[in-house]
Scaffold this motif. Structure first.
Motif, PDB file in Angstrom:
ATOM      1  N   ALA A   1       0.943  -1.397  -0.095  1.00 17.55           N
ATOM      2  CA  ALA A   1       0.019   0.072   0.225  1.00 17.55           C
ATOM      3  C   ALA A   1       0.664   0.959   0.175  1.00 17.55           C
ATOM      4  O   ALA A   1       0.033   2.319  -0.579  1.00 17.55           O
ATOM      5  CB  ALA A   1      -0.938  -0.191   1.175  1.00 17.55           C
TER       6      ALA A   1
ATOM      7  N   ARG B   1       0.984   3.251  -3.691  1.00 21.19           N
ATOM      8  CA  ARG B   1       0.189   4.182  -3.323  1.00 21.19           C
ATOM      9  C   ARG B   1      -1.834   3.733  -3.649  1.00 21.19           C
ATOM     10  O   ARG B   1      -1.843   4.050  -4.093  1.00 21.19           O
ATOM     11  CB  ARG B   1       0.012   5.307  -3.700  1.00 21.19           C
TER      12      ARG B   1
ATOM     13  N   PRO C   1      -4.928   3.303  -0.930  1.00 19.88           N
ATOM     14  CA  PRO C   1      -5.778   3.044  -0.553  1.00 19.88           C
ATOM     15  C   PRO C   1      -6.625   1.958  -0.172  1.00 19.88           C
ATOM     16  O   PRO C   1      -6.727   2.039   1.340  1.00 19.88           O
ATOM     17  CB  PRO C   1      -6.227   4.088  -0.506  1.00 19.88           C
ATOM     18  N   ASP C   2      -6.342   1.335  -1.584  1.00 17.05           N
ATOM     19  CA  ASP C   2      -7.696  -0.075  -1.297  1.00 17.05           C
ATOM     20  C   ASP C   2      -6.795  -1.254   0.232  1.00 17.05           C
ATOM     21  O   ASP C   2      -7.290  -1.953   0.698  1.00 17.05           O
ATOM     22  CB  ASP C   2      -8.412  -0.752  -1.981  1.00 17.05           C
TER      23      ASP C   2
ATOM     24  N   ALA D   1      -4.284  -0.876   1.599  1.00 14.89           N
ATOM     25  CA  ALA D   1      -4.655  -0.476   3.688  1.00 14.89           C
ATOM     26  C   ALA D   1      -5.772  -0.351   4.048  1.00 14.89           C
ATOM     27  O   ALA D   1      -5.730  -0.623   5.322  1.00 14.89           O
ATOM     28  CB  ALA D   1      -4.267   1.019   3.663  1.00 14.89           C
ATOM     29  N   ASP D   2      -6.892   0.141   3.602  1.00  9.70           N
ATOM     30  CA  ASP D   2      -8.122  -1.078   4.241  1.00  9.70           C
ATOM     31  C   ASP D   2      -8.031  -2.326   4.355  1.00  9.70           C
ATOM     32  O   ASP D   2      -8.815  -2.125   5.692  1.00  9.70           O
ATOM     33  CB  ASP D   2      -9.737   0.211   3.337  1.00  9.70           C
TER      34      ASP D   2
ATOM     35  N   SER E   1      -0.634   2.155   7.322  1.00 15.28           N
ATOM     36  CA  SER E   1      -1.586   1.990   6.240  1.00 15.28           C
ATOM     37  C   SER E   1      -2.536   2.755   6.667  1.00 15.28           C
ATOM     38  O   SER E   1      -3.580   3.430   5.631  1.00 15.28           O
ATOM     39  CB  SER E   1      -3.327   0.302   6.936  1.00 15.28           C
TER      40      SER E   1
ATOM     41  N   LYS F   1      -2.579   6.334   4.115  1.00 15.14           N
ATOM     42  CA  LYS F   1      -4.839   6.482   3.207  1.00 15.14           C
ATOM     43  C   LYS F   1      -4.652   8.073   3.505  1.00 15.14           C
ATOM     44  O   LYS F   1      -4.335   8.849   2.229  1.00 15.14           O
ATOM     45  CB  LYS F   1      -5.105   6.194   4.408  1.00 15.14           C
ATOM     46  N   GLU F   2      -3.337   8.536   4.541  1.00 11.47           N
ATOM     47  CA  GLU F   2      -3.626  10.221   4.367  1.00 11.47           C
ATOM     48  C   GLU F   2      -2.277  10.889   3.374  1.00 11.47           C
ATOM     49  O   GLU F   2      -2.889  11.815   2.226  1.00 11.47           O
ATOM     50  CB  GLU F   2      -2.471  10.601   6.391  1.00 11.47           C
TER      51      GLU F   2
ATOM     52  N   ALA G   1      -1.705   9.550   0.743  1.00 10.75           N
ATOM     53  CA  ALA G   1      -2.486   9.459  -0.785  1.00 10.75           C
ATOM     54  C   ALA G   1      -3.334  10.458  -0.844  1.00 10.75           C
ATOM     55  O   ALA G   1      -3.587  10.336  -2.590  1.00 10.75           O
ATOM     56  CB  ALA G   1      -3.163   7.882  -0.963  1.00 10.75           C
ATOM     57  N   GLU G   2      -3.561  11.341  -0.443  1.00  9.21           N
ATOM     58  CA  GLU G   2      -4.193  12.287  -0.500  1.00  9.21           C
ATOM     59  C   GLU G   2      -3.617  13.565  -1.286  1.00  9.21           C
ATOM     60  O   GLU G   2      -3.910  15.107  -1.035  1.00  9.21           O
ATOM     61  CB  GLU G   2      -5.061  12.520   0.430  1.00  9.21           C
TER      62      GLU G   2
END
Length: 227
Positions: free
Chosen positions: A36, A40, A42-43, A45-46, A104, A108-109, A111-112
């Motif tokens: 992840a 990069r 996020p999926d 990471a989820d 993870s 996610k942070e 990735a933004e």
């Protein structure tokens, strides 16, 4: 009497199987958190975050089973060390999974935001931490103190690589203040990998105790020199 002994042996096998299952889930969590980060994703990471509840459940199941075996059989010597080791390493495995969840969340942070110019040595740091966890579990399964020592010795390299990552990221922040939030998150991730390596070291210290009956927790390097 023979039936009782057979049941006891089966319970020990079940403990080992559950620890391995938990270890496998933990390794999967680390692997996905690393992918992840690098890809990069996020999926992914989820997926790590969602799977954490199963790891928590396995920890409780192992603890309950070990407690039941201790209460019913009053094992001695090697069997007792095996059971107590299983009870002690599952919290370390659960913490490793928590670190994967934390990685993870940072992924996610990140990735933004735009990617940093480089991941520094992060992929290699992650690979070493993964290797230590895998080696620790293998040493536990094989009751192999020598293999446990080999993993313990890897911890210094992980510490050095983490410090290198910190220095490079700090230079990024000093050169370009706009990278500060991203670089800080990366330093958090590096620290999580370092903590994963520490938990793997804890597991290996318990494997040495399980295999040889020696407590090395507070002076592992000294004990190794005396072997």
């Amino acid at each position: 009497m023979e039936t009782t002994h057979h049941n006891f042996e089966r319970q020990l096998e079940l403990i080992s199987e559950k620890v391995l299952r938990m270890g496998g889930r933990v390794e999967e969590a680390i692997g996905k958190s690393v992918r992840a980060l690098i890809e990069r994703r996020p999926d992914l990471a989820d997926e790590v975050i969602r799977a954490d509840s199963e790891i928590d459940r396995l920890e409780l199941e192992i603890d309950d089973l070990c407690t039941e075996v201790l209460a019913r059989n009053q094992p001695l010597a090697r069997d007792l060390r095996f059971i107590t080791t299983a009870m002690k390493i599952t919290p370390d495995l659960e913490r490793i999974a928590d670190h994967a969840v934390n990685i993870s969340a940072r992924v996610k942070e990140l990735a933004e935001e735009p990617p940093l110019r480089t991941l520094v040595d992060m992929p290699l740091l992650a690979a070493r931490a993964q290797e230590m966890v895998r080696g620790a579990l293998d040493a536990f399964v094989r009751h192999d103190a020598r293999a446990a020592w080999a993993v313990i010795k890897m911890d210094d390299e992980v510490d050095e690589r983490m410090e290198h990552v910190f220095r490079v990221l700090l230079s990024h922040m000093m050169e370009n203040p706009r990278t500060i939030s991203r670089a800080l998150r990366m330093t958090f991730i590096a620290k999580y990998f370092e903590r994963i390596a520490d938990q793997a070291t804890n597991i290996c210290e318990m494997v040495v105790y399980m295999s040889e009956g020696r407590v090395i927790k507070h002076a592992p390097r000294l004990d190794e020199a005396e072997r």
